[in-house]
Design an enzyme around this catalytic site. Structure first.
Site, short mmCIF file in Angstrom:
data_model
loop_
_atom_site.label_atom_id
_atom_site.label_comp_id
_atom_site.label_asym_id
_atom_site.label_seq_id
_atom_site.Cartn_x
_atom_site.Cartn_y
_atom_site.Cartn_z
N GLY A 243 -0.13 5.85 -2.78
CA GLY A 243 -1.59 5.76 -2.65
C GLY A 243 -2.33 6.42 -3.79
O GLY A 243 -2.21 6.01 -4.95
N VAL B 194 2.72 2.96 -5.38
CA VAL B 194 3.54 4.11 -4.96
C VAL B 194 2.63 5.30 -4.64
O VAL B 194 1.88 5.76 -5.50
CB VAL B 194 4.55 4.52 -6.06
CG1 VAL B 194 5.41 5.68 -5.60
CG2 VAL B 194 5.43 3.35 -6.47
N ASP C 274 9.61 0.29 3.07
CA ASP C 274 8.45 0.59 2.22
C ASP C 274 8.78 1.76 1.27
O ASP C 274 8.52 1.69 0.07
CB ASP C 274 7.25 0.93 3.11
CG ASP C 274 6.03 1.32 2.32
OD1 ASP C 274 5.34 0.41 1.81
OD2 ASP C 274 5.78 2.53 2.16
N LYS D 96 9.30 1.83 -2.97
CA LYS D 96 8.60 2.81 -3.82
C LYS D 96 9.61 3.66 -4.59
O LYS D 96 9.39 3.98 -5.76
CB LYS D 96 7.70 3.71 -2.96
CG LYS D 96 6.52 2.97 -2.33
CD LYS D 96 5.84 3.85 -1.28
CE LYS D 96 4.66 3.19 -0.63
NZ LYS D 96 4.21 3.89 0.58
P1 NAP Z 1 -3.95 -6.49 4.80
O1 NAP Z 1 -5.01 -5.66 5.42
O2 NAP Z 1 -3.06 -7.30 5.68
O3 NAP Z 1 -4.66 -7.47 3.73
C1 NAP Z 1 -4.01 -8.54 3.11
C2 NAP Z 1 -5.06 -9.49 2.52
O4 NAP Z 1 -4.42 -10.51 1.79
C3 NAP Z 1 -5.93 -10.17 3.57
O5 NAP Z 1 -7.25 -10.25 3.10
C4 NAP Z 1 -5.34 -11.58 3.67
O6 NAP Z 1 -6.29 -12.58 3.97
C5 NAP Z 1 -4.83 -11.79 2.27
N1 NAP Z 1 -3.64 -12.65 2.22
C6 NAP Z 1 -2.40 -12.36 2.67
N2 NAP Z 1 -1.58 -13.38 2.46
C7 NAP Z 1 -2.32 -14.35 1.86
C8 NAP Z 1 -2.04 -15.66 1.39
N3 NAP Z 1 -0.82 -16.20 1.49
N4 NAP Z 1 -3.05 -16.36 0.81
C9 NAP Z 1 -4.27 -15.83 0.71
N5 NAP Z 1 -4.61 -14.58 1.12
C10 NAP Z 1 -3.64 -13.87 1.70
O7 NAP Z 1 -2.99 -5.57 3.90
P2 NAP Z 1 -3.35 -4.17 3.21
O8 NAP Z 1 -3.07 -3.04 4.14
O9 NAP Z 1 -4.69 -4.25 2.56
O10 NAP Z 1 -2.19 -4.09 2.10
C11 NAP Z 1 -2.27 -4.93 0.99
C12 NAP Z 1 -1.26 -4.49 -0.08
O11 NAP Z 1 -1.53 -3.16 -0.48
C13 NAP Z 1 0.20 -4.49 0.36
O12 NAP Z 1 1.01 -4.85 -0.73
C14 NAP Z 1 0.47 -3.04 0.73
O13 NAP Z 1 1.83 -2.69 0.59
C15 NAP Z 1 -0.36 -2.36 -0.34
N6 NAP Z 1 -0.77 -0.98 -0.01
C16 NAP Z 1 -1.35 -0.74 1.19
C17 NAP Z 1 -1.79 0.54 1.48
C18 NAP Z 1 -2.44 0.88 2.80
O14 NAP Z 1 -2.71 2.07 3.03
N7 NAP Z 1 -2.72 -0.10 3.67
C19 NAP Z 1 -1.61 1.56 0.53
C20 NAP Z 1 -1.01 1.25 -0.70
C21 NAP Z 1 -0.60 -0.04 -0.95
P3 NAP Z 1 -7.07 -12.60 5.40
O15 NAP Z 1 -7.93 -11.36 5.38
O16 NAP Z 1 -7.88 -13.83 5.39
O17 NAP Z 1 -6.01 -12.55 6.45
N1 HSE Z 2 2.21 1.56 4.64
C1 HSE Z 2 2.23 2.40 3.50
C2 HSE Z 2 2.41 3.83 3.95
C3 HSE Z 2 0.94 2.25 2.74
O1 HSE Z 2 2.32 4.10 5.16
O2 HSE Z 2 2.67 4.69 3.12
C4 HSE Z 2 0.95 2.95 1.41
O3 HSE Z 2 1.84 2.33 0.53
#
Ligand code: NAP
Ligand code: HSE
Length: 425
Positions: free
Chosen positions: A134, A132, A201, A205
């Site tokens: 960041g 929630v 999303d 949260k």
């Molecule tokens: P992302 O860039 O798509 O990364 C996902 C990772 O998980 C990749 O490395 C992928 O592997 C791996 N993966 C996905 N499904 C898989 C499976 N079935 N088996 C094995 N590996 C798998 O996503 P992200 O932006 O880092 O977000 C990840 C999480 O953090 C999410 O829950 C998101 O809500 C949360 N989050 C994101 C942010 C943000 O700013 N982006 C902020 C807060 C929280 P590959 O690399 O090989 O494809």
């Molecule tokens: N996609 C999410 C956002 C990442 O834009 O806030 C952080 O949870």
């Protein structure tokens, strides 16, 4: 020196940020916390993909059991995203006696009760600060610092992607789709950005945050969700002219056993503290009976801000003698004593296209009046097109159902309703 061996589930935007921060922070961890944290295995989908961090190829695996069955790994850190298989992997890790740190709001919001039960079975920790807002320490604040408060309401900008899009549309009148592409490029958006722009999303949260704030499980299914996909540059420009900024707000209010939880585009006055929160910044504005008003603000998305929360949890989990869990009954459903309000009160911004002839305004005022909805302000914007003219109304506070009934009565031969956006003070 305490050696802590961890496994990653995922290594994309957030995982890459966590890898970099752990590398960058090694010295401080050793000096300040007497900790040496080593990543032993990293689960990914594709071991041949290029990565944003320098994770050695030999650490990568596509077999989750190499992490779950490894007795040396004591903490599993999950940033794969999505409900499944992430939830099942985390439950398996918890049952195997490993503490879990996660950034995954979907898995926590939908399966929190199962995750917490599995953690309590084996006496390990479940940490989810990064799920929630960041980098903002809202989970820790609600779990610890504000425990002595009855929280009456909270209102937040809790999705960085939509705030980034709406800020650029407000500042520069830019096009929605072009700005969404930039948000994806910057790593703000979810793996499936529909979750951001359709409001889900923020709703996940809000379900987590309001449960902690109200000390009761607020299921995701109880959150009213409306995203920003229907918002137009014209609405934003009209609101701006009338002294309002458009934000995707997550709102939770509690009055005794009555609870309202909703996510929708909302106009707020330009002088509201949340109106100054722009770009990928998030903020939560809340009111507790003892702390009174408070606002927490910070970067809500992006690799390093999210890594800040994840690594904070890893450190905390590594040094904690006891892992603490929320004490409310964490079940799939809400407590039967709670009533979820869907007829909340709000002010409304309504934009219509009306036939440009005498008597039309009186008719429109009549449809509002029939439902006891009172008009506070009216503006005529632009010129006549196809015989119709845009009219904008801001109403006084009215019940949601009365507003919906008033709009349903509008006669399309006289005017069409182009937008209805709620307005908060
Ligand atoms: P992302 O860039 O798509 O990364 C996902 C990772 O998980 C990749 O490395 C992928 O592997 C791996 N993966 C996905 N499904 C898989 C499976 N079935 N088996 C094995 N590996 C798998 O996503 P992200 O932006 O880092 O977000 C990840 C999480 O953090 C999410 O829950 C998101 O809500 C949360 N989050 C994101 C942010 C943000 O700013 N982006 C902020 C807060 C929280 P590959 O690399 O090989 O494809
Ligand atoms: N996609 C999410 C956002 C990442 O834009 O806030 C952080 O949870």
């Amino acid at each position: 020196m305490k050696d802590v061996v961890i496994g990653f589930l995922g290594c994309g935007n957030v995982g890459g940020g966590v890898w970099k921060l752990l590398e960058d922070f090694q010295k401080e961890l050793a000096h300040r916390d007497n900790l040496r944290i080593r990543v032993k295995k990293v689960l990914v989908r594709d071991v041949n993909k290029s990565r944003t961090c320098a994770v050695p190829r030999e650490l990568l695996t596509t077999d989750v059991s190499e992490i779950i069955n490894d007795p040396e790994i004591s903490i599993v850190v999950e940033f794969m995203g999505g409900e499944q298989p992430a939830t099942e992997y985390m439950i398996r890790a918890l049952r195997a006696g490993k503490t879990v740190v996660t950034a995954n709001k979907v898995a926590v919001a939908l399966n929190w009760h199962r995750l917490q039960a599995a953690a309590q079975e084996t006496n390990v920790g479940l940490y989810y600060e990064a799920s929630v807002c960041g980098a903002i320490p809202i989970i820790d604040t609600l779990n610890h610092s504000l425990q002595a408060n009855r929280i009456h309401y909270l209102m937040g900008i809790i999705n960085g992607t939509t705030n980034y899009i709406l800020s650029r549309m407000y500042d520069k009148g830019e096009d929605y789709n072009a700005v969404l592409e930039d948000a994806k490029r910057l790593g703000l958006a979810e793996p499936n950005p529909a979750s951001d722009v359709e409001g889900f999303d923020a709703a996940y949260k809000l379900s987590i945050m309001s449960s902690l704030a109200f000390h009761a499980r607020i299921p995701f299914s109880k959150v009213y969700v409306e995203g920003i996909t229907h918002v137009t540059a014209m609405d934003i420009a009209c609101g701006k002219e009338m002294g309002y900024v458009l934000k995707l707000l997550a709102i939770a209010k509690r009055d005794g056993d009555s609870i309202e939880v909703r996510v929708h585009p909302t106009f707020i006055p330009t002088e509201h503290p949340l109106a100054q929160v722009n770009g990928s910044f998030n903020a939560v504005y809340l009111h507790g009976h003892a702390c009174q008003e408070m606002m927490l603000q910070g970067r809500g998305a992006g690799d390093m801000p999210t890594a800040s929360a994840v690594v904070g949890d890893i450190i905390h989990a590594s040094i904690a003698d006891v892992h603490v869990h929320p004490t409310f009954a964490n079940k799939a459903d809400a407590d039967a004593t709670l009533a979820f309000e869907d007829n909340w009160r709000s002010r409304y911004f309504v934009r219509i296209s009306a036939v440009d002839k005498p008597g039309v305004l009186a008719k429109v005022a009549g449809w509002f009046a029939q439902e006891n909805v009172s008009i506070a302000t009216m503006m005529q914007k632009g010129s006549v097109e196809d015989g119709r003219v845009p009219l904008i109304f801001i109403t006084h506070e009215a019940p949601e159902k009365a507003m919906q009934a008033a709009l349903a009565a509008f006669d399309p031969a006289i005017c069409t309703v182009d937008s209805m956006i709620r307005v908060e003070k």
